[in-house]
Design an enzyme around this catalytic site. Structure first.
Site, PDB file in Angstrom:
ATOM      1  N   ARG A  57      -0.208  -2.647  11.723  1.00 37.94           N
ATOM      2  CA  ARG A  57      -0.289  -1.177  11.683  1.00 37.94           C
ATOM      3  C   ARG A  57       0.152  -0.691  13.061  1.00 37.94           C
ATOM      4  O   ARG A  57      -0.658  -0.493  13.962  1.00 37.94           O
ATOM      5  CB  ARG A  57      -1.726  -0.742  11.377  1.00 37.94           C
ATOM      6  CG  ARG A  57      -1.933   0.761  11.278  1.00 37.94           C
ATOM      7  CD  ARG A  57      -3.355   1.089  10.875  1.00 37.94           C
ATOM      8  NE  ARG A  57      -3.597   2.517  10.803  1.00 37.94           N
ATOM      9  CZ  ARG A  57      -3.998   3.243  11.853  1.00 37.94           C
ATOM     10  NH1 ARG A  57      -4.216   2.681  13.026  1.00 37.94           N
ATOM     11  NH2 ARG A  57      -4.205   4.553  11.701  1.00 37.94           N
TER      12      ARG A  57
ATOM     13  N   SER B 218      -4.642   3.154   0.079  1.00 38.63           N
ATOM     14  CA  SER B 218      -5.875   3.765   0.592  1.00 38.63           C
ATOM     15  C   SER B 218      -6.382   4.793  -0.416  1.00 38.63           C
ATOM     16  O   SER B 218      -5.621   5.670  -0.829  1.00 38.63           O
ATOM     17  CB  SER B 218      -5.609   4.525   1.893  1.00 38.63           C
ATOM     18  OG  SER B 218      -4.857   3.743   2.757  1.00 38.63           O
TER      19      SER B 218
ATOM     20  N   LYS C 215      -8.432   6.294  13.484  1.00 34.07           N
ATOM     21  CA  LYS C 215      -7.557   7.165  12.679  1.00 34.07           C
ATOM     22  C   LYS C 215      -8.071   8.587  12.811  1.00 34.07           C
ATOM     23  O   LYS C 215      -9.228   8.868  12.446  1.00 34.07           O
ATOM     24  CB  LYS C 215      -7.569   6.702  11.219  1.00 34.07           C
ATOM     25  CG  LYS C 215      -6.602   7.475  10.342  1.00 34.07           C
ATOM     26  CD  LYS C 215      -6.461   6.796   8.988  1.00 34.07           C
ATOM     27  CE  LYS C 215      -5.716   7.679   8.011  1.00 34.07           C
ATOM     28  NZ  LYS C 215      -4.354   8.040   8.426  1.00 34.07           N
TER      29      LYS C 215
HETATM   30  C1  LIG Z   1      -6.763  -1.919   4.295  1.00 35.56           C
HETATM   31  C2  LIG Z   1      -6.383  -0.535   4.701  1.00 35.56           C
HETATM   32  N1  LIG Z   1      -7.030   0.499   4.142  1.00 35.56           N
HETATM   33  C3  LIG Z   1      -6.703   1.759   4.491  1.00 35.56           C
HETATM   34  C4  LIG Z   1      -5.704   1.994   5.421  1.00 35.56           C
HETATM   35  C5  LIG Z   1      -5.285   3.380   5.792  1.00 35.56           C
HETATM   36  O1  LIG Z   1      -3.951   3.664   5.352  1.00 35.56           O
HETATM   37  P1  LIG Z   1      -3.401   5.166   5.460  1.00 35.56           P
HETATM   38  O2  LIG Z   1      -4.355   6.024   4.764  1.00 35.56           O
HETATM   39  O3  LIG Z   1      -1.995   5.202   5.049  1.00 35.56           O
HETATM   40  O4  LIG Z   1      -3.472   5.463   7.013  1.00 35.56           O
HETATM   41  P2  LIG Z   1      -2.660   4.729   8.148  1.00 35.56           P
HETATM   42  O5  LIG Z   1      -3.242   3.372   8.334  1.00 35.56           O
HETATM   43  O6  LIG Z   1      -1.215   4.623   7.741  1.00 35.56           O
HETATM   44  O7  LIG Z   1      -2.839   5.598   9.335  1.00 35.56           O
HETATM   45  C6  LIG Z   1      -5.062   0.879   5.990  1.00 35.56           C
HETATM   46  N2  LIG Z   1      -4.083   1.026   6.903  1.00 35.56           N
HETATM   47  N3  LIG Z   1      -5.417  -0.364   5.611  1.00 35.56           N
HETATM   48  C1  LIG Z   2      -6.704   2.983   9.207  1.00 38.81           C
HETATM   49  C2  LIG Z   2      -7.972   3.534   8.721  1.00 38.81           C
HETATM   50  N1  LIG Z   2      -8.070   4.071   7.486  1.00 38.81           N
HETATM   51  C3  LIG Z   2      -9.283   4.526   7.200  1.00 38.81           C
HETATM   52  S1  LIG Z   2     -10.317   4.315   8.493  1.00 38.81           S
HETATM   53  C4  LIG Z   2      -9.116   3.589   9.417  1.00 38.81           C
HETATM   54  C5  LIG Z   2      -9.308   3.108  10.801  1.00 38.81           C
HETATM   55  C6  LIG Z   2     -10.113   1.862  10.886  1.00 38.81           C
HETATM   56  O1  LIG Z   2     -10.179   1.467  12.202  1.00 38.81           O
HETATM   57  P1  LIG Z   2     -11.524   0.942  12.865  1.00 38.81           P
HETATM   58  O2  LIG Z   2     -11.810  -0.387  12.246  1.00 38.81           O
HETATM   59  O3  LIG Z   2     -11.181   0.818  14.325  1.00 38.81           O
HETATM   60  O4  LIG Z   2     -12.580   1.981  12.605  1.00 38.81           O
END
Ligand SMILES: Cc1ncc(COP(=O)(O)OP(=O)(O)O)c(N)n1
Ligand SMILES: Cc1ncsc1CCOP(=O)(O)O
Ligand SMILES: [Mg+2]
Length: 401
Positions: A226, A295, A324
């Site tokens: 990511r 997601s 995020k």
């Molecule tokens: C395993 C997993 N779950 C949720 C997310 C979040 O994806 P998204 O909502 O597209 O947000 P971003 O990661 O792109 O900012 C994820 N990356 N992985």
């Molecule tokens: C990418 C994403 N999507 C929902 S929460 C999140 C962030 C998760 O990061 P962390 O494990 O540092 O809380």
């Protein structure tokens, strides 16, 4: 035939054929005998028009009216297929269950290789029903299958007729989509899902490759790159190196958001969210053998992800997170609602760390397969130690379950 169908409790599909409906006695037989026994009837617009005495069908509203009229002949569901509607880049079908209409949208594939699409759709619906799907899901999965098969067969040259055949076994044919040569998705791999973050790696002086290596060393069971602020060229190079690392450890590697990078490095899959390109489009680009995660924060999103052909759901933020921005916190209730609404495996994400990971898994939701973690693994000096620690916590909860 009707007597046999009445005698045995089978699912009845009526996949009409324009040719057979030219004969008035067949038309009457379909309408008056067979339809009342049918679970679903799947005419295209020309067939629907014939069944209804030649009415013109030019618009979606016309298709809805036709579905409603055909429903009155007695089937439990009607699917009026719009693949033959002129002047549209989309193939829109109208599904009707006697109460509500659902418009199922797909891409119109420009090809002469369309022979047998109707039969394939009906057979595929029957196969999905046999696997336990609801009628709407079965229709959606079948429509996606036909669309993918058309896409992958569009350039075949076989025979001289006006219509060519299409390839039902396309999944075995094209090397990048050859699921025979790739590991199939195992939902258990979601157990400890390490999700990288370029800013965190920079902060600690870790390269992406080193961070991924350390996470795998510590026991991560799947990895997602990511990388939000890295240039594409550098991203691809890092992704290729990470693919080598992951492959040699048997750990799947997914790419966040970037289908182009995933294709270029032959990653195991892609994770997309609600504002990214849809899983349906990703599936078309990656083919059926790759892993697609979506997601989801609500049951409706989970339902859509399933229809779009996702392999797993990422649900969160379960806890507050700063990784995020502006990400709503769902809590355990939100996580439960999504898990209960879907048959797909789910991984929880958002604010998960060594202190709270156990409580997430102790919810005991059957399809909750693991936790996805960013900062508690990567915003740390020693990624392998943090991963090992979290893995042992998760393992001890699993042993108690
Ligand atoms: C395993 C997993 N779950 C949720 C997310 C979040 O994806 P998204 O909502 O597209 O947000 P971003 O990661 O792109 O900012 C994820 N990356 N992985
Ligand atoms: C990418 C994403 N999507 C929902 S929460 C999140 C962030 C998760 O990061 P962390 O494990 O540092 O809380
Ligand atoms: Mg995204």
């Amino acid at each position: 035939m009707c007597e046999s169908l009445q005698k045995f409790p089978v699912k009845v599909m009526v996949s009409t054929s324009g040719d057979s409906l030219s004969d008035p006695s067949t038309l009457t037989y379909y309408r008056d005998e067979l339809f009342a026994m049918a679970d679903i009837v799947t005419p295209n617009v020309k067939e629907a028009s014939k069944l209804l005495g030649g009415v013109s069908l030019h618009t979606i509203a016309d298709m809805r009216d036709a579905a409603e009229s055909i429903y009155k002949f007695g089937p439990r569901y009607v699917l009026v297929k719009g693949g033959d509607m002129p002047d549209s880049s989309e193939a829109i079908d109208v599904f009707y269950d006697g109460k509500e209409f659902v418009e199922l949208r797909g891409h119109r594939i420009k090809t002469r290789n369309t022979h047998g699409t109707g039969c394939t759709l009906a057979s595929s619906i029957a196969a999905e029903l046999a696997k336990g799907s609801s009628m709407l899901n079965a229709v959606q999965v079948a429509k996606n299958f036909v669309e993918s098969a058309l896409h992958h067969s569009k350039d075949l040259v076989i025979g001289n007729g006006p219509q060519g055949p299409f390839d039902h076994l396309f999944r075995l044919r094209c090397p990048p989509y050859n699921i025979g040569s790739q590991q199939r998705f195992n939902p258990d791999s979601l157990f400890l899902y390490a999700v990288t973050d370029s800013r965190m790696n920079k902060r600690w002086g870790h390269s992406i490759e080193d961070a991924v290596k350390a996470a795998i060393e510590g026991g991560a069971t799947i990895v997602q790159l990511r990388e939000k602020d890295i240039e594409s060229r550098a991203f691809l190079e890092a992704a290729k190196a990470c693919m080598d690392i992951c492959k040699s450890s048997g750990v799947p590697l997914l790419i966040n958001d970037r289908v182009d990078i995933a294709l270029a490095c032959n990653a195991d899959g892609v994770h997309v969210g609600q504002s990214d390109i849809s899983a349906r489009e990703v599936r078309k680009l990656l083919g059926p053998g790759k892993i697609i995660g979506v997601s989801c924060k609500t049951p409706a999103q989970a339902e859509q992800a399933w229809r779009d052909g996702a392999d797993y759901l990422g649900c969160g933020g379960v806890f507050p997170t700063t990784t995020k921005a502006n990400n709503p916190t769902l809590g355990f209730e939100g996580l439960k609602a999504v898990c209960l609404a879907s048959k797909l495996p789910v991984v929880a994400i958002g604010g998960i760390n060594a202190t709270n990971a156990g409580s997430v898994m102790e919810l005991g939701l059957p399809n909750l397969k693991g936790v996805a973690v960013v900062s508690a693994l990567f915003d740390r000096e020693c990624v392998s130690t943090e991963t090992r620690n979290l893995r042992s916590i998760l393992t001890s909860v699993r042993c108690l379950a």
